[in-house]
Design a protein around this motif. Sequence first.
Motif, mmCIF file in Angstrom:
data_model
loop_
_atom_site.group_PDB
_atom_site.id
_atom_site.type_symbol
_atom_site.label_atom_id
_atom_site.label_comp_id
_atom_site.label_asym_id
_atom_site.label_seq_id
_atom_site.Cartn_x
_atom_site.Cartn_y
_atom_site.Cartn_z
ATOM 1 N N HIS A 156 20.067 3.787 -17.413
ATOM 2 C CA HIS A 156 20.672 2.512 -17.036
ATOM 3 C C HIS A 156 20.332 2.165 -15.586
ATOM 4 N N ALA A 157 20.484 3.143 -14.695
ATOM 5 C CA ALA A 157 20.196 2.924 -13.272
ATOM 6 C C ALA A 157 18.712 2.641 -13.045
ATOM 7 N N LEU A 158 17.840 3.391 -13.730
ATOM 8 C CA LEU A 158 16.400 3.201 -13.554
ATOM 9 C C LEU A 158 15.952 1.855 -14.105
ATOM 10 N N PHE A 159 16.494 1.456 -15.239
ATOM 11 C CA PHE A 159 16.083 0.199 -15.865
ATOM 12 C C PHE A 159 16.427 -0.982 -14.976
ATOM 13 N N ASN A 160 17.663 -1.011 -14.461
ATOM 14 C CA ASN A 160 18.057 -2.119 -13.587
ATOM 15 C C ASN A 160 17.331 -2.061 -12.248
ATOM 16 N N SER A 161 17.087 -0.858 -11.734
ATOM 17 C CA SER A 161 16.363 -0.728 -10.468
ATOM 18 C C SER A 161 14.918 -1.183 -10.628
ATOM 19 N N PHE A 162 14.300 -0.816 -11.745
ATOM 20 C CA PHE A 162 12.925 -1.243 -12.020
ATOM 21 C C PHE A 162 12.844 -2.756 -12.128
ATOM 22 N N SER A 163 13.816 -3.359 -12.819
ATOM 23 C CA SER A 163 13.841 -4.820 -12.948
ATOM 24 C C SER A 163 14.006 -5.478 -11.588
ATOM 25 N N LEU A 164 14.836 -4.883 -10.738
ATOM 26 C CA LEU A 164 15.058 -5.432 -9.405
ATOM 27 C C LEU A 164 13.802 -5.336 -8.552
ATOM 28 N N VAL A 165 13.093 -4.208 -8.638
ATOM 29 C CA VAL A 165 11.840 -4.042 -7.889
ATOM 30 C C VAL A 165 10.782 -5.019 -8.375
ATOM 31 N N GLU A 203 13.463 -12.524 -2.632
ATOM 32 C CA GLU A 203 13.937 -12.125 -1.313
ATOM 33 C C GLU A 203 13.109 -12.794 -0.218
ATOM 34 N N GLN A 204 11.794 -12.868 -0.429
ATOM 35 C CA GLN A 204 10.947 -13.530 0.570
ATOM 36 C C GLN A 204 11.199 -15.029 0.598
ATOM 37 N N MET A 205 11.282 -15.641 -0.573
ATOM 38 C CA MET A 205 11.426 -17.095 -0.645
ATOM 39 C C MET A 205 12.777 -17.566 -0.105
ATOM 40 N N LEU A 206 13.846 -16.886 -0.496
ATOM 41 C CA LEU A 206 15.190 -17.328 -0.143
ATOM 42 C C LEU A 206 15.621 -16.845 1.237
ATOM 43 N N GLY A 207 15.104 -15.701 1.652
ATOM 44 C CA GLY A 207 15.624 -15.062 2.851
ATOM 45 C C GLY A 207 16.792 -14.159 2.485
ATOM 46 N N LYS A 208 17.133 -13.248 3.369
ATOM 47 C CA LYS A 208 18.133 -12.223 3.054
ATOM 48 C C LYS A 208 19.509 -12.798 2.703
ATOM 49 N N PRO A 209 20.091 -13.689 3.522
ATOM 50 C CA PRO A 209 21.451 -14.169 3.204
ATOM 51 C C PRO A 209 21.542 -14.885 1.867
ATOM 52 N N LYS A 210 20.610 -15.784 1.588
ATOM 53 C CA LYS A 210 20.670 -16.545 0.339
ATOM 54 C C LYS A 210 20.348 -15.658 -0.862
ATOM 55 N N ARG A 223 0.810 -1.223 0.000
ATOM 56 C CA ARG A 223 0.000 0.000 0.000
ATOM 57 C C ARG A 223 0.835 1.260 0.000
ATOM 58 N N SER A 224 2.120 1.159 0.229
ATOM 59 C CA SER A 224 2.973 2.343 0.276
ATOM 60 C C SER A 224 4.423 1.928 0.052
ATOM 61 N N ILE A 225 5.258 2.913 -0.247
ATOM 62 C CA ILE A 225 6.689 2.647 -0.403
ATOM 63 C C ILE A 225 7.270 2.169 0.923
ATOM 64 N N LYS A 226 6.787 2.741 2.015
ATOM 65 C CA LYS A 226 7.273 2.339 3.334
ATOM 66 C C LYS A 226 7.018 0.857 3.579
ATOM 67 N N GLU A 227 5.828 0.387 3.224
ATOM 68 C CA GLU A 227 5.497 -1.021 3.420
ATOM 69 C C GLU A 227 6.376 -1.902 2.539
ATOM 70 N N ASN A 238 8.961 -4.814 3.874
ATOM 71 C CA ASN A 238 8.834 -6.212 3.449
ATOM 72 C C ASN A 238 10.065 -6.711 2.693
ATOM 73 N N TYR A 239 10.715 -5.807 1.948
ATOM 74 C CA TYR A 239 11.831 -6.216 1.096
ATOM 75 C C TYR A 239 13.013 -5.269 1.303
ATOM 76 N N PRO A 240 13.656 -5.338 2.452
ATOM 77 C CA PRO A 240 14.732 -4.385 2.762
ATOM 78 C C PRO A 240 15.964 -4.526 1.873
ATOM 79 N N ILE A 241 16.277 -5.738 1.424
ATOM 80 C CA ILE A 241 17.465 -5.925 0.589
ATOM 81 C C ILE A 241 17.256 -5.296 -0.781
ATOM 82 N N VAL A 242 16.143 -5.596 -1.417
ATOM 83 C CA VAL A 242 15.834 -4.999 -2.716
ATOM 84 C C VAL A 242 15.793 -3.477 -2.600
#
Length: 255
Positions: A75-84, A91-98, A7-11, A15-19
């Motif tokens: 370049h930065a936006l394209f890769n960041s968008f793909s990562l998001v 990130e949820q499935m593997l967990g942060k370390p993996k 519902r928000s960027i904060k949420e 939920n996904y601190p690494i990404v």
Amino acid sequence: MFIRNERSIKEFMQNYPIVSTLVIIHLVLWFIIDFLGLQIGLAIRDIGIGSNFLVAQGEYWRLFTPIFLHGDLMHALFNSFSLVLFGPALEQMLGKPKFLFAYFGAGLIGNIATYIFEPLLYVHLGASGAVFGLFGIYIFMVMNRKHLIDQSSAQMISTILIISLIMTFLRSNINIYAHLFGFIGGFIIAPLVLKNVRPYSPWRNQRRRYRDDDEIQFDPNRWRKKRWLPQKVRQHLIWIIIGILAVIGLLSRFF
């Protein structure tokens, strides 16, 4: 898996601190290096940019640091968008370390391939190899862990991968070896990080809040709140994304 329900960027960041952290690093580094042109930013770029010649001289950190740097805003936006788009589910499935191991491992494999196969004077930067590593993990799931990915998501990621690989060879100034071997690296790493993982679930991120008397708080209007995108847009999100990728790929050939 790839439709955001936060519902928000904060949420999303909770939920996904690494990404979220990786995207922030991408944009902050672009801002201080390219937009502001600060001396410290230029020094970071000079120290971190991938250079086959300098790697051959023993500066091995340059196999890793280019993952954080980008050539320009697009370049930065394209890769960041793909990562998001593709990072949260993993990130949820593997967990942060993996997740960190998979992301940087694939990026490192792509950069090592760049060092091996590109000329000695070749220089490069970008997180594309690491992002293609995420594709490699998803494709491994499609082929060998079908219980971890639903059919619509499998079709979506396969289609986007095909388009991305085509664009890799059509667009100029692309580190082809980083893309290809980043994908291969993600595929190879996949069986290591996917062991004993559960399928992605948006409900797993919902945190229950308790009052001081241990009663669960309930918002009766929660499901009536507007989402980020209208329903029709969300239903056709994949085709919108594919169209955007295609347009960007074509425009990049002329600008």
